[in-house]
Design an enzyme around this catalytic site. Sequence first.
Site, short mmCIF file in Angstrom:
data_model
loop_
_atom_site.label_atom_id
_atom_site.label_comp_id
_atom_site.label_asym_id
_atom_site.label_seq_id
_atom_site.Cartn_x
_atom_site.Cartn_y
_atom_site.Cartn_z
N ARG A 83 36.84 103.59 48.82
CA ARG A 83 36.68 103.57 47.36
C ARG A 83 37.28 104.81 46.69
O ARG A 83 37.08 105.93 47.14
CB ARG A 83 35.18 103.49 47.04
CG ARG A 83 34.87 103.70 45.57
CD ARG A 83 33.67 102.96 45.15
NE ARG A 83 32.42 103.56 45.62
CZ ARG A 83 31.23 103.00 45.39
NH1 ARG A 83 31.16 101.86 44.73
NH2 ARG A 83 30.15 103.57 45.83
N ARG A 94 34.22 109.70 45.19
CA ARG A 94 32.97 110.14 44.58
C ARG A 94 32.23 111.15 45.45
O ARG A 94 32.20 111.01 46.67
CB ARG A 94 32.06 108.92 44.33
CG ARG A 94 32.46 108.14 43.11
CD ARG A 94 31.74 106.83 43.01
NE ARG A 94 30.30 106.91 43.23
CZ ARG A 94 29.46 105.91 42.95
NH1 ARG A 94 29.93 104.79 42.44
NH2 ARG A 94 28.18 106.04 43.19
N ARG A 102 21.25 105.89 49.55
CA ARG A 102 21.38 104.92 48.45
C ARG A 102 21.14 103.50 48.95
O ARG A 102 20.50 102.69 48.27
CB ARG A 102 22.77 105.06 47.80
CG ARG A 102 22.84 106.28 46.89
CD ARG A 102 24.24 106.84 46.77
NE ARG A 102 25.14 105.93 46.13
CZ ARG A 102 26.45 105.87 46.38
NH1 ARG A 102 26.99 106.67 47.29
NH2 ARG A 102 27.20 105.02 45.74
N LYS A 134 30.33 95.69 42.12
CA LYS A 134 29.79 95.60 40.75
C LYS A 134 30.77 96.20 39.73
O LYS A 134 31.02 95.59 38.70
CB LYS A 134 28.43 96.32 40.64
CG LYS A 134 27.33 95.67 41.46
CD LYS A 134 25.96 96.28 41.15
CE LYS A 134 25.83 97.75 41.52
NZ LYS A 134 25.95 98.04 42.97
N ARG A 137 17.66 99.11 38.16
CA ARG A 137 17.69 99.47 39.57
C ARG A 137 16.31 99.30 40.21
O ARG A 137 16.16 99.52 41.39
CB ARG A 137 18.10 100.93 39.59
CG ARG A 137 18.91 101.52 40.68
CD ARG A 137 20.29 101.04 40.86
NE ARG A 137 21.08 102.02 41.56
CZ ARG A 137 22.29 102.41 41.18
NH1 ARG A 137 22.86 101.91 40.12
NH2 ARG A 137 22.96 103.28 41.89
P1 AMP Z 1 26.28 104.04 40.77
O1 AMP Z 1 27.59 104.44 40.19
O2 AMP Z 1 25.70 102.83 40.12
O3 AMP Z 1 26.34 103.91 42.28
O4 AMP Z 1 25.24 105.23 40.46
C1 AMP Z 1 25.46 106.52 40.97
C2 AMP Z 1 24.15 107.30 40.95
O5 AMP Z 1 23.68 107.42 39.60
C3 AMP Z 1 23.01 106.64 41.71
O6 AMP Z 1 23.03 106.92 43.11
C4 AMP Z 1 21.80 107.28 41.02
O7 AMP Z 1 21.61 108.63 41.43
C5 AMP Z 1 22.25 107.32 39.56
N1 AMP Z 1 21.91 106.05 38.86
C6 AMP Z 1 22.78 105.16 38.31
N2 AMP Z 1 22.12 104.14 37.72
C7 AMP Z 1 20.81 104.37 37.92
C8 AMP Z 1 19.61 103.68 37.57
N3 AMP Z 1 19.65 102.51 36.90
N4 AMP Z 1 18.42 104.24 37.93
C9 AMP Z 1 18.36 105.41 38.60
N5 AMP Z 1 19.45 106.11 38.97
C10 AMP Z 1 20.67 105.60 38.64
#
Ligand code: AMP
Length: 222
Positions: A130, A163, A174, A18, A93
């Site tokens: 990553r 990360r 996740r 993404k 999400r």
């Molecule tokens: P990502 O970079 O999209 O993998 O997001 C990293 C973390 O941020 C996720 O594991 C969640 O803890 C939080 N997060 C990001 N976007 C959302 C969302 N739309 N709803 C809830 N938590 C989010």
Amino acid sequence: MAGPAPRIVLLGRQGSGKGTQATRLSAVYEVPHVSTGEAFRAAVKEGTELGRAVQGYMDRGDLVPDDMVEAVIKAHLFGPRAPEGFILDGFPRNVAQAEALELMAGHRSLDVAVNLDASTAEVLRRIAGRRVCSKCGANYNVVDNPPRVPGSCDECGSALYQRDDDTEEAVARRLELYEKATAPLIDWYRQRGLLANVDAMGEPDAVTGRVVAAVQAALARR
Ligand code: AMP
């Protein structure tokens, strides 16, 4: 491109590409790329109140509560200088967030929701390699999509890092939450005639070609 700037949501498992594809689409369509995960990582790094509130959820691989996520989206996309088009990466999400997005977007919600379809085995392989830029958030993969100079970002030259939530436990959590809370959005968008399913296996350039073709098809229909 005829008509208003596109509004695109990217769906897909962690590691499905993404972030990488959102950056490329943002350049192709000249619209901002908003990643809620990136916004939260920046807030954690800056030590803001929001950063302190979300860090625990992120480290565990849990979802941040909807009201905090929706506040970030509102500020970035529906505030006083709202862009006409956007690429959303990591939001919505769950169904409640998708409904909130529809409400915030009002009469013109989305043009297309692109689902980046990659197997669990493939996303686990990608997450292991990553790396993310500590300054601009650009995504790399040491195997598939390495930076020109190892360890530094092609865009801004800053250091790349792994990360904090790319640990085995947080990744497992996740992916579990993805199946439970996020995967139902695939049908939710399909029922609204907005879904484009794209094969996200293989080279990033090949995936970009398929994503752009899917977006073009959606824009041609509007
Ligand atoms: P990502 O970079 O999209 O993998 O997001 C990293 C973390 O941020 C996720 O594991 C969640 O803890 C939080 N997060 C990001 N976007 C959302 C969302 N739309 N709803 C809830 N938590 C989010």
